[in-house]
Design an enzyme around this catalytic site. Structure first.
Site, PDB file in Angstrom:
ATOM      1  N   VAL A 144       0.719  -1.053  -0.020  1.00 38.70           N
ATOM      2  CA  VAL A 144       0.080   0.126  -0.013  1.00 38.70           C
ATOM      3  C   VAL A 144       0.977   1.162   0.050  1.00 38.70           C
ATOM      4  O   VAL A 144       1.812   1.290   0.816  1.00 38.70           O
ATOM      5  CB  VAL A 144      -0.869   0.073   1.335  1.00 38.70           C
ATOM      6  CG1 VAL A 144      -2.264   0.588   1.036  1.00 38.70           C
ATOM      7  CG2 VAL A 144      -0.932  -1.453   1.772  1.00 38.70           C
ATOM      8  N   CYS A 145       0.546   2.075  -0.945  1.00 37.42           N
ATOM      9  CA  CYS A 145       1.750   3.331  -1.156  1.00 37.42           C
ATOM     10  C   CYS A 145       1.139   4.543  -1.470  1.00 37.42           C
ATOM     11  O   CYS A 145       0.121   4.671  -1.849  1.00 37.42           O
ATOM     12  CB  CYS A 145       2.678   2.901  -2.260  1.00 37.42           C
ATOM     13  SG  CYS A 145       3.260   1.029  -2.144  1.00 37.42           S
ATOM     14  N   THR A 146       2.038   5.640  -1.249  1.00 36.54           N
ATOM     15  CA  THR A 146       1.690   6.761  -1.924  1.00 36.54           C
ATOM     16  C   THR A 146       2.853   7.124  -2.892  1.00 36.54           C
ATOM     17  O   THR A 146       3.851   7.140  -2.373  1.00 36.54           O
ATOM     18  CB  THR A 146       1.499   7.880  -0.999  1.00 36.54           C
ATOM     19  OG1 THR A 146       0.417   7.504   0.027  1.00 36.54           O
ATOM     20  CG2 THR A 146       0.946   9.166  -1.608  1.00 36.54           C
ATOM     21  N   ARG A 336      -5.935   8.508   2.113  1.00 40.04           N
ATOM     22  CA  ARG A 336      -4.866   9.369   2.188  1.00 40.04           C
ATOM     23  C   ARG A 336      -4.398  10.274   0.928  1.00 40.04           C
ATOM     24  O   ARG A 336      -3.852  11.196   0.976  1.00 40.04           O
ATOM     25  CB  ARG A 336      -3.533   8.441   1.942  1.00 40.04           C
ATOM     26  CG  ARG A 336      -3.337   7.574   3.181  1.00 40.04           C
ATOM     27  CD  ARG A 336      -2.302   6.405   3.007  1.00 40.04           C
ATOM     28  NE  ARG A 336      -3.333   5.272   2.430  1.00 40.04           N
ATOM     29  CZ  ARG A 336      -2.760   4.742   1.451  1.00 40.04           C
ATOM     30  NH1 ARG A 336      -1.762   4.933   0.867  1.00 40.04           N
ATOM     31  NH2 ARG A 336      -3.346   3.754   0.538  1.00 40.04           N
TER      32      ARG A 336
END
Ligand SMILES: *[C@@H]1O[C@H](CO)[C@@H](O)[C@H](O)[C@H]1NC(C)=O
Ligand SMILES: *[C@@H]1O[C@H](CO)[C@@H](O)[C@H](O)[C@H]1NC(C)=O
Ligand SMILES: *[C@@H]1O[C@H](CO)[C@@H](O)[C@H](O)[C@H]1NC(C)=O
Ligand SMILES: *[C@@H]1O[C@H](CO)[C@@H](O)[C@H](O)[C@H]1NC(C)=O
Ligand SMILES: *[C@@H]1O[C@H](CO)[C@@H](O)[C@H](O)[C@H]1NC(C)=O
Length: 397
Positions: A144-146, A336
Site C-alpha cells: 500500500v503506497c503513496t 490518504r
C-alpha cells in the site's frame, strides 16, 4: 484458487480482529492528524538507507550475495512470520507443505534471470526456495503506497517520490504496538545502484531477498514507481491464471525492472508499461524530464485505464496516487489522497520543491504506521535518497 481466496480472506479477518484489539488496548487510538508537516526535510543522517551495488553482468545466482548475507537475519524473521501467520489457520501444515513442495516447480516458469536470482537468494539465505518464491509474490499483492510526481514551472525540474507502506494484516505486535512485518522490513530496506558493462545503470530502493522493482530512476530519462491496486478479480486471479495457463503473464515489478534495464526513452517506457500483459493489477507512476512528462497509469491485467497526464496549463502540475482509481473516491477508511492533495496544494507550480514533497509524505495519514520508507528520486540526474520512516503515533494504515 480456493486456497488463494481463503488466504486473502483470512488476511482481512486477521486485520480486522487486530484493529479491534488495538482500538481497545491501553494506548490512545491513533487518528489522522490531517496537518501538513513543514519541517521533516532533511531527516537526520541516521535514517538514510544504506547503499549497495548489484552488477548485472555477474552470475545471477551470486549477484545478491552481499545483500543477502548482510540481511540474513531479517529475511529469516520475515519468512518465519509468514509461516506463523499461515499456521494460525492451518495448524496441520497443509499449506506450508504445498509451498515447500510445489512452489519450487513454479520457479521453472520464471524468466531465467529472475529464476536464477531467486534460487541464489534461497541458497545464500538458507531459506527454503518455495518460501522465498512466496515472499517475492507477496510484494506484488500487498503493498500500500503513496506516489507523487510534480513539475516546477520556474525551473522545469521534475520530482518523483514515494512512500512504501507494507505489512497490513500481517500480524500485530501486541507488546510493542507495531505491525510485525513492517517492523521487520525496517531492518532490511536499502538502496541499490545497478551496474551494467562496468557503468552505473539505474537506482532503486528495495527489501533484501526481493528481486522486483517497486521504484527506480534512470538519470536523464525517467523514473517509475509502482503502487498496489486492489480489485476484486485482482492479483490472485492473475496468479492463478498464470500458474495454469498464460505462461507469459508477467509480474508488474519485473516489468518495471526490465524497462529500467533496457529502455532508454520516456515514451518507449510509457508504451510498454501500458501494454504488456501483467499478472496483477497495479498503478505505475512515471516521470520524465520534459514539460508535462508525468503519467499515472492504471493497469488491469491486460489494459491501461484512463491514463492521466501532467498538464500544467490545466492546473495539473502534480499527480498523487495512493491505492485507488483516480476517477473514483478512495475507500472511506483509507483516504490518504485528500490529505495528501491538501498538503500538495499548500505549494504551487512555481514553488514546488523536493523538501515540500518530503514533508507531504511525512504528514499523517499519508505517513502512517505501515510506512517503512520514503524515497525521493531525481529523474534529471538519477540521484536518489531514501529514509526509514517509523511513526508509532500516526494513523494505523
Ligand atoms: C489434522 O490432522 C489430524 C491428524 O492427522 C486429522 O485428524 C485432522 O482431521 C486434520 N485437520 C485438518 C483441518 O486437516
Ligand atoms: C519490542 O520492543 C522491545 C523493547 O524495545 C524489543 O526488545 C523487542 O525486540 C521488540 N519486539 C519485537 C517483536 O520487535
Ligand atoms: C490481451 O489483449 C490482446 C489485444 O487486445 C488480446 O489479443 C489478448 O487475447 C488479451 N489477453 C488476455 C489474457 O485477455
Ligand atoms: C488541490 O488543488 C486542485 C487544483 O486546484 C484541486 O482540483 C483539488 O480539489 C485540491 N485538492 C484538495 C484536497 O484541496
Ligand atoms: C544513484 O544515486 C546516487 C545517490 O544519489 C548517485 O550518486 C548515483 O549517481 C546514482 N546512480 C545512477 C545510476 O544514477
Amino acid at each position: 484458487m480456493v486456497f488463494l481466496r481463503f488466504l486473502n480472506f483470512s488476511m482481512v479477518v486477521v486485520g480486522i480482529v487486530l484493529y479491534i484489539v488495538n482500538s481497545y488496548s491501553s494506548i490512545p487510538d491513533p487518528t489522522p492528524q490531517y496537518g501538513c508537516v513543514t519541517d521533516a526535510y532533511p531527516p537526520q543522517e541516521k535514517y538514510k538507507l544504506p547503499w549497495f551495488k548489484v552488477d548485472l553482468d555477474a552470475d545471477p545466482r551470486h549477484r545478491w550475495d552481499e545483500i543477502i548475507t548482510t540481511y540474513q537475519e531479517p529475511i529469516n524473521d520475515i519468512v518465519e512470520q509468514l509461516v506463523h501467520l499461515v499456521s494460525i489457520f492451518d495448524p496441520n501444515g497443509t499449506i506450508l507443505k504445498i509451498v515447500d513442495d510445489m512452489m519450487p516447480a513454479l520457479v521453472l516458469k520464471f524468466p531465467k534471470e529472475y529464476r536464477e536470482e531467486i534460487e541464489g537468494i534461497a541458497d545464500a539465505s538458507g531459506v527454503k526456495l518455495g518460501r522465498i518464491v512466496v515472499y517475492n509474490i507477496f510484494y506484488e499483492l500487498f503493498s500500500v503506497c503513496t506516489s507523487i510526481v510534480a513539475e516546477n514551472g520556474q525551473t522545469g525540474e521534475h520530482f518523483h517520490a514515494r512512500n512504501l507502506d507494507f505489512g497490513l494484516f500481517m500480524g500485530w505486535d501486541m507488546q510493542n504496538h507495531t505491525w510485525t512485518v513492517s517492523q521487520i522490513l525496517r531492518r532490511m530496506e536499502f538502496n541499490v545502484e545497478f551496474i551494467k558493462d562496468g557503468a552505473p545503470l539505474f537506482n532503486m530502493s528495495s527489501f533484501a531477498g526481493y528481486v522486483g522493482t517497486l521504484n527506480g530512476v534512470k538519470g536523464g530519462k525517467y523514473s517509475i514507481s509502482l503502487n498496489e491496486r486492489f480489485v476484486l478479480e485482482g492479483g490472485f486471479v492473475g496468479l492463478y491464471e498464470w500458474i495454469v495457463k498464460h505462461e507469459d503473464l508477467y509480474f508488474p515489478t519485473w516489468l518495471a525492472r526490465d524497462i529500467l534495464t533496457e529502455t532508454h526513452t520516456y515514451d518507449e517506457a510509457l508504451n510498454t508499461l501500458q501494454t504488456r500483459a501483467i499478472l496483477a493489477p497495479c498503478y505505475y507512476i512515471v516521470s520524465g524530464i520534459e514539460h508535462n512528462q508525468g503519467h499515472l497509469i492504471t493497469r488491469g491485467l491486460n489494459e491501461s485505464l484512463y491514463p492521466l497526464q501532467l498538464n500544467a496549463e490545466e492546473g495539473r502540475w502534480y499527480l498523487l496516487e495512493t491505492n485507488y482509481d483516480h476517477w473514483k473516491k478512495p475507500f472511506f477508511l483509507d483516504n490518504r489522497r485528500t490529505p495528501g492533495e491538501k498538503c500538495m496544494n499548500e505549494s504551487s507550480y512555481d514553488t514546488i520543491s523536493k523538501s515540500h514533497i518530503f514533508n507531504v509524505l511525512s504528514s499523517d495519514p499519508v505517513l502512517n504506521q505501515l510506512t517503512v520508507f520514503t524515497t525521493l528520486m531525481d529523474p534529471q540526474t538519477g540521484q536518489m535518497e531514501s529514509y526509514r520512516q517509523f511513526c508509532p503515533t500516526c494513523y494505523i494504515w
